[in-house]
Enzyme design. Structure first.
Site, PDB file in Angstrom:
ATOM      1  N   GLN A  38      53.396  11.230  51.728  1.00  0.00           N
ATOM      2  CA  GLN A  38      53.316  11.068  50.274  1.00  0.00           C
ATOM      3  C   GLN A  38      54.119  12.064  49.441  1.00  0.00           C
ATOM      4  OE1 GLN A  38      50.025  10.972  46.669  1.00  0.00           O
ATOM      5  NE2 GLN A  38      49.245  10.835  48.719  1.00  0.00           N
ATOM      6  N   SER A  39      54.029  13.359  49.792  1.00  0.00           N
ATOM      7  CA  SER A  39      54.580  14.361  48.874  1.00  0.00           C
ATOM      8  C   SER A  39      56.082  14.179  48.668  1.00  0.00           C
ATOM      9  CB  SER A  39      54.291  15.770  49.396  1.00  0.00           C
ATOM     10  OG  SER A  39      54.920  15.945  50.651  1.00  0.00           O
ATOM     11  N   ASP A  52      49.868  16.359  46.988  1.00  0.00           N
ATOM     12  CA  ASP A  52      51.020  15.576  47.458  1.00  0.00           C
ATOM     13  C   ASP A  52      51.925  15.159  46.306  1.00  0.00           C
ATOM     14  OD1 ASP A  52      50.513  15.640  50.139  1.00  0.00           O
ATOM     15  OD2 ASP A  52      49.374  13.791  50.180  1.00  0.00           O
ATOM     16  N   LYS A  79      50.585  22.927  59.261  1.00  0.00           N
ATOM     17  CA  LYS A  79      50.759  21.576  58.725  1.00  0.00           C
ATOM     18  C   LYS A  79      49.720  21.387  57.622  1.00  0.00           C
ATOM     19  CE  LYS A  79      52.400  19.149  62.792  1.00  0.00           C
ATOM     20  NZ  LYS A  79      52.172  18.015  63.690  1.00  0.00           N
ATOM     21  N   VAL A  80      50.074  20.675  56.611  1.00  0.00           N
ATOM     22  CA  VAL A  80      49.154  20.548  55.472  1.00  0.00           C
ATOM     23  C   VAL A  80      49.142  19.124  54.921  1.00  0.00           C
ATOM     24  CG1 VAL A  80      48.821  21.264  53.064  1.00  0.00           C
ATOM     25  CG2 VAL A  80      49.262  22.980  54.807  1.00  0.00           C
ATOM     26  N   PHE A 111      59.050  17.774  56.521  1.00  0.00           N
ATOM     27  CA  PHE A 111      58.540  17.865  57.884  1.00  0.00           C
ATOM     28  C   PHE A 111      57.651  19.095  58.013  1.00  0.00           C
ATOM     29  CE2 PHE A 111      62.696  15.688  58.926  1.00  0.00           C
ATOM     30  CZ  PHE A 111      62.096  14.478  59.212  1.00  0.00           C
ATOM     31  N   THR A 119      67.309  11.120  65.372  1.00  0.00           N
ATOM     32  CA  THR A 119      68.021  12.377  65.126  1.00  0.00           C
ATOM     33  C   THR A 119      67.909  13.346  66.297  1.00  0.00           C
ATOM     34  OG1 THR A 119      66.099  13.248  63.999  1.00  0.00           O
ATOM     35  CG2 THR A 119      67.762  12.205  62.631  1.00  0.00           C
ATOM     36  N   ARG A 166      62.621   7.236  61.591  1.00  0.00           N
ATOM     37  CA  ARG A 166      62.693   7.236  63.039  1.00  0.00           C
ATOM     38  C   ARG A 166      62.915   5.805  63.537  1.00  0.00           C
ATOM     39  NH1 ARG A 166      59.256  10.949  66.394  1.00  0.00           N
ATOM     40  NH2 ARG A 166      58.219  11.402  64.435  1.00  0.00           N
ATOM     41  N   GLU A 196      47.119  16.645  51.731  1.00  0.00           N
ATOM     42  CA  GLU A 196      46.606  16.711  50.357  1.00  0.00           C
ATOM     43  C   GLU A 196      45.404  17.641  50.157  1.00  0.00           C
ATOM     44  OE1 GLU A 196      47.498  15.114  47.326  1.00  0.00           O
ATOM     45  OE2 GLU A 196      45.838  16.275  46.523  1.00  0.00           O
ATOM     46  N   GLY A 228      39.565  23.781  28.245  1.00  0.00           N
ATOM     47  CA  GLY A 228      40.158  24.515  27.134  1.00  0.00           C
ATOM     48  C   GLY A 228      39.119  25.046  26.170  1.00  0.00           C
ATOM     49  N   GLY A 229      39.536  25.254  24.934  1.00  0.00           N
ATOM     50  CA  GLY A 229      38.670  25.894  23.951  1.00  0.00           C
ATOM     51  C   GLY A 229      37.820  24.932  23.138  1.00  0.00           C
ATOM     52  N   GLN A 230      37.943  23.626  23.390  1.00  0.00           N
ATOM     53  CA  GLN A 230      37.143  22.642  22.645  1.00  0.00           C
ATOM     54  C   GLN A 230      36.124  22.031  23.606  1.00  0.00           C
ATOM     55  OE1 GLN A 230      37.575  22.459  19.472  1.00  0.00           O
ATOM     56  NE2 GLN A 230      39.677  23.124  19.104  1.00  0.00           N
TER      57      GLN A 230
HETATM   58  N1  CAO Z   1      64.313  10.801  64.778  1.00  0.00           N
HETATM   59  C1  CAO Z   1      63.764  11.580  65.715  1.00  0.00           C
HETATM   60  N2  CAO Z   1      62.773  12.464  65.485  1.00  0.00           N
HETATM   61  C2  CAO Z   1      62.314  12.519  64.240  1.00  0.00           C
HETATM   62  C3  CAO Z   1      62.833  11.741  63.191  1.00  0.00           C
HETATM   63  C4  CAO Z   1      63.888  10.854  63.507  1.00  0.00           C
HETATM   64  N3  CAO Z   1      64.446  10.059  62.596  1.00  0.00           N
HETATM   65  N4  CAO Z   1      62.156  12.025  62.070  1.00  0.00           N
HETATM   66  C5  CAO Z   1      61.254  12.957  62.385  1.00  0.00           C
HETATM   67  N5  CAO Z   1      61.346  13.264  63.702  1.00  0.00           N
HETATM   68  C6  CAO Z   1      60.546  14.230  64.435  1.00  0.00           C
HETATM   69  C7  CAO Z   1      60.647  15.628  63.887  1.00  0.00           C
HETATM   70  O1  CAO Z   1      61.865  16.221  64.333  1.00  0.00           O
HETATM   71  C8  CAO Z   1      59.424  16.275  64.497  1.00  0.00           C
HETATM   72  O2  CAO Z   1      59.710  16.648  65.821  1.00  0.00           O
HETATM   73  P1  CAO Z   1      59.295  18.080  66.475  1.00  0.00           P
HETATM   74  O3  CAO Z   1      57.849  18.267  66.178  1.00  0.00           O
HETATM   75  O4  CAO Z   1      59.580  17.861  67.935  1.00  0.00           O
HETATM   76  O5  CAO Z   1      60.146  19.114  65.863  1.00  0.00           O
HETATM   77  C9  CAO Z   1      58.445  15.124  64.581  1.00  0.00           C
HETATM   78  O6  CAO Z   1      59.184  13.947  64.276  1.00  0.00           O
HETATM   79  C10 CAO Z   1      57.221  15.120  63.710  1.00  0.00           C
HETATM   80  O7  CAO Z   1      57.427  15.655  62.437  1.00  0.00           O
HETATM   81  P2  CAO Z   1      56.203  16.352  61.677  1.00  0.00           P
HETATM   82  O8  CAO Z   1      55.692  17.475  62.522  1.00  0.00           O
HETATM   83  O9  CAO Z   1      56.667  16.684  60.320  1.00  0.00           O
HETATM   84  O10 CAO Z   1      55.128  15.155  61.605  1.00  0.00           O
HETATM   85  P3  CAO Z   1      53.551  15.178  61.826  1.00  0.00           P
HETATM   86  O11 CAO Z   1      53.142  13.764  61.690  1.00  0.00           O
HETATM   87  O12 CAO Z   1      53.145  15.875  63.068  1.00  0.00           O
HETATM   88  O13 CAO Z   1      52.992  16.041  60.601  1.00  0.00           O
HETATM   89  C11 CAO Z   1      52.661  16.552  58.266  1.00  0.00           C
HETATM   90  C12 CAO Z   1      52.871  15.468  59.341  1.00  0.00           C
HETATM   91  C13 CAO Z   1      52.689  15.871  56.915  1.00  0.00           C
HETATM   92  C14 CAO Z   1      51.325  17.249  58.476  1.00  0.00           C
HETATM   93  C15 CAO Z   1      53.807  17.586  58.350  1.00  0.00           C
HETATM   94  O14 CAO Z   1      55.033  16.898  58.303  1.00  0.00           O
HETATM   95  C16 CAO Z   1      53.779  18.644  57.281  1.00  0.00           C
HETATM   96  O15 CAO Z   1      52.983  19.574  57.305  1.00  0.00           O
HETATM   97  N6  CAO Z   1      54.684  18.536  56.291  1.00  0.00           N
HETATM   98  C17 CAO Z   1      54.849  19.516  55.239  1.00  0.00           C
HETATM   99  C18 CAO Z   1      53.759  19.422  54.233  1.00  0.00           C
HETATM  100  C19 CAO Z   1      53.651  18.051  53.629  1.00  0.00           C
HETATM  101  O16 CAO Z   1      54.580  17.478  53.117  1.00  0.00           O
HETATM  102  N7  CAO Z   1      52.447  17.542  53.629  1.00  0.00           N
HETATM  103  C20 CAO Z   1      52.161  16.348  52.885  1.00  0.00           C
HETATM  104  C21 CAO Z   1      51.688  15.317  53.759  1.00  0.00           C
HETATM  105  S1  CAO Z   1      51.140  13.965  52.848  1.00  0.00           S
HETATM  106  O17 CAO Z   1      52.261  13.770  51.791  1.00  0.00           O
END
Ligand code: CAO
Length: 415
Positions: free
Chosen positions: A17-18, A168, A136-137, A97, A74, A38, A139, A247-249
């Site tokens: 989402q973010s 997000d 990792k984070v 990511f 990638t 991906r 919402e 606020g103040g109201q």
């Molecule tokens: N081709 C190949 N690999 C890909 C790819 C592509 N097109 N796109 C992504 N990947 C891979 C990444 O390289 C990563 O690989 P590694 O872990 O081996 O380095 C992997 O996919 C997973 O990416 P991720 O760790 O970001 O995904 P997740 O589902 O495990 O975590 C989230 C999700 C949201 C918790 C994490 O991305 C995060 O903390 N993001 C930053 C904070 C954020 O935006 N949070 C909001 C989430 S809700 O909006």
């Protein structure tokens, strides 16, 4: 008609989402947003909270309008080369990511600068540098770590998260501002730069008034507009203020006619000081306008509970819309508690494009929230979200790949 961000090309490496909130806004302002997903899977939200089997979820479609989708692996060496070509062609790379993922892919800031020194690299992360930077984070983690949860809810209950996605979507908004600011600075310097919006920081920014209150509490030990005053107790940290105004109201949520069966038959009522006499007239307590216990804002503070109870006796005789009409006539600030059902049906929001009906090839018609920011010279047309990889061939051709090369890369699993 031209758009504000015409000619800006965004390599959109965002998911969930973010990040997508941010790039969707940029697309609405006219940027060409190329979402890299991906191969074979795509943004995880395509399949989350699905309401129709095998069709892109509303979660995805409502966050990815006006974008193009290309699928690239990638981690495949040839896929990496395609991504390099995209980095050279784009102005901004946006990613959210988990910390370190872009580096692990081989696209460090240094490498990106080698490929394109003008590139702006914009990231959402959960936390800025510090003890939690590797976490990792999602919402609600951000809402809790940014001060929203500890200050939301009622004094006698646990911390509460809010339905507004301030972690997000709120951080996506912050990031979008960072990106357009960096684009503007680039017009003077010719250089790219990194833009970081941490979700904890974004939430805290939106909770600014609560850090204000922490310091007031530290100094005076009491905050007279909080419901804890005068009979409750204040601890060391800003308490949950229920529905008190920030606020103040002073304000509170009051029952309206029908509250017994309708969970949203309520109105937010603000006892704004300049219209106090009018409030007294409307609710039939004319004597409060001159009674020294009620006539001034400071005198009212210890009596807010009693005052709101009296106002509620009046609001309970009206529907929230009747109350709105009467109160607005007297310039008394108030707001109906609108359900999502009511908002979806609201004609004025349709008229302004804040709520839009969009057609989708596999889903059919659905409602979405359009661009909440209206530019007079850059109108927004909300276009459906792309199917997975819908624009891979088109974008590859723009990068200079021949049909034969595209087909070979597809066979190799790179795209
Ligand atoms: N081709 C190949 N690999 C890909 C790819 C592509 N097109 N796109 C992504 N990947 C891979 C990444 O390289 C990563 O690989 P590694 O872990 O081996 O380095 C992997 O996919 C997973 O990416 P991720 O760790 O970001 O995904 P997740 O589902 O495990 O975590 C989230 C999700 C949201 C918790 C994490 O991305 C995060 O903390 N993001 C930053 C904070 C954020 O935006 N949070 C909001 C989430 S809700 O909006």
């Amino acid at each position: 008609m031209s758009k504000a961000l015409d000619g800006v090309r965004i390599l959109d490496f965002t998911h969930v989402q973010s990040g997508p909130t941010c790039t969707q806004l940029l697309a609405w302002f006219g940027a060409d947003v190329i979402k890299v997903e991906r191969a074979g899977a795509g943004d995880i939200t395509r399949e989350q909270l699905r309401d129709i089997p095998d069709v892109d979820s509303l979660y995805f479609t409502m966050l990815n309008h006006n974008k193009r989708s290309v699928t690239i692996d990638t981690k495949n060496p040839e896929g990496k080369q395609v991504l390099e070509a995209l980095i050279q062609k784009c102005d901004v790379l946006v990613e959210n990511f988990a910390p370190g993922a872009l580096d692990r892919m081989g696209f460090t800031w240094e490498r990106i600068q080698e490929l394109n020194p003008c590139m702006i690299v914009a990231s959402v992360k959960g936390f800025g540098p510090g003890p939690y930077e590797d976490c990792k984070v999602y919402e609600n983690v951000a809402q809790c770590a940014g001060g929203a949860a500890s200050t939301t809810g009622f004094d006698d209950g646990p911390p509460v998260v809010t339905g507004a996605q301030i972690g997000d979507s709120g951080t996506g908004l912050h990031l979008a501002l960072g990106i357009v600011t960096a684009l503007y600075q680039r017009t003077h310097t010719g250089r790219g730069q990194r833009v970081l919006a941490a979700m904890q920081d974004g939430v805290l920014n939106l909770c600014r008034v609560k850090l204000r209150d922490q310091q007031r509490l530290d100094r005076t030990g009491v905050m007279k507009e909080y419901p804890q005053y005068p009979n409750g107790t204040f601890g060391e940290a800003v308490p949950r203020a229920g529905n008190a105004s920030g606020g103040g109201q002073p304000g509170w949520i009051l029952k309206c006619k029908g509250w017994e069966t309708d969970p949203n038959a309520y109105i937010y009522f603000i006892t704004q000081a300049p219209v106090w006499a009018k409030i007294c007239n409307v609710i039939g307590k004319e004597e409060w306008a001159t009674d020294p216990d009620y006539a001034t804002a400071p005198a009212r503070l210890p009596r807010l509970k009693e005052i709101f109870a009296e106002i509620e006796r009046w609001t309970m005789t009206k529907t929230k819309f009747e109350a709105m009409q009467i109160l607005n006539k007297h310039d008394i600030p108030c707001g109906p508690i609108l359900s999502m059902k009511e908002i979806a049906a609201e004609p004025s929001l349709r008229k302004t494009g804040t709520i839009v009906e969009v057609d989708h090839p596999t889903r059919g018609k659905y409602l979405t929230v359009g661009n909440p920011i209206k530019l007079s010279d850059s109108p927004t047309e909300v276009l459906r979200s792309p199917l997975l990889g819908e624009h891979t061939d088109e974008v590859m051709a723009e990068l200079g790949y021949s049909p034969e090369q595209i087909s070979a890369l597809r066979t190799a699993g790179a795209i």
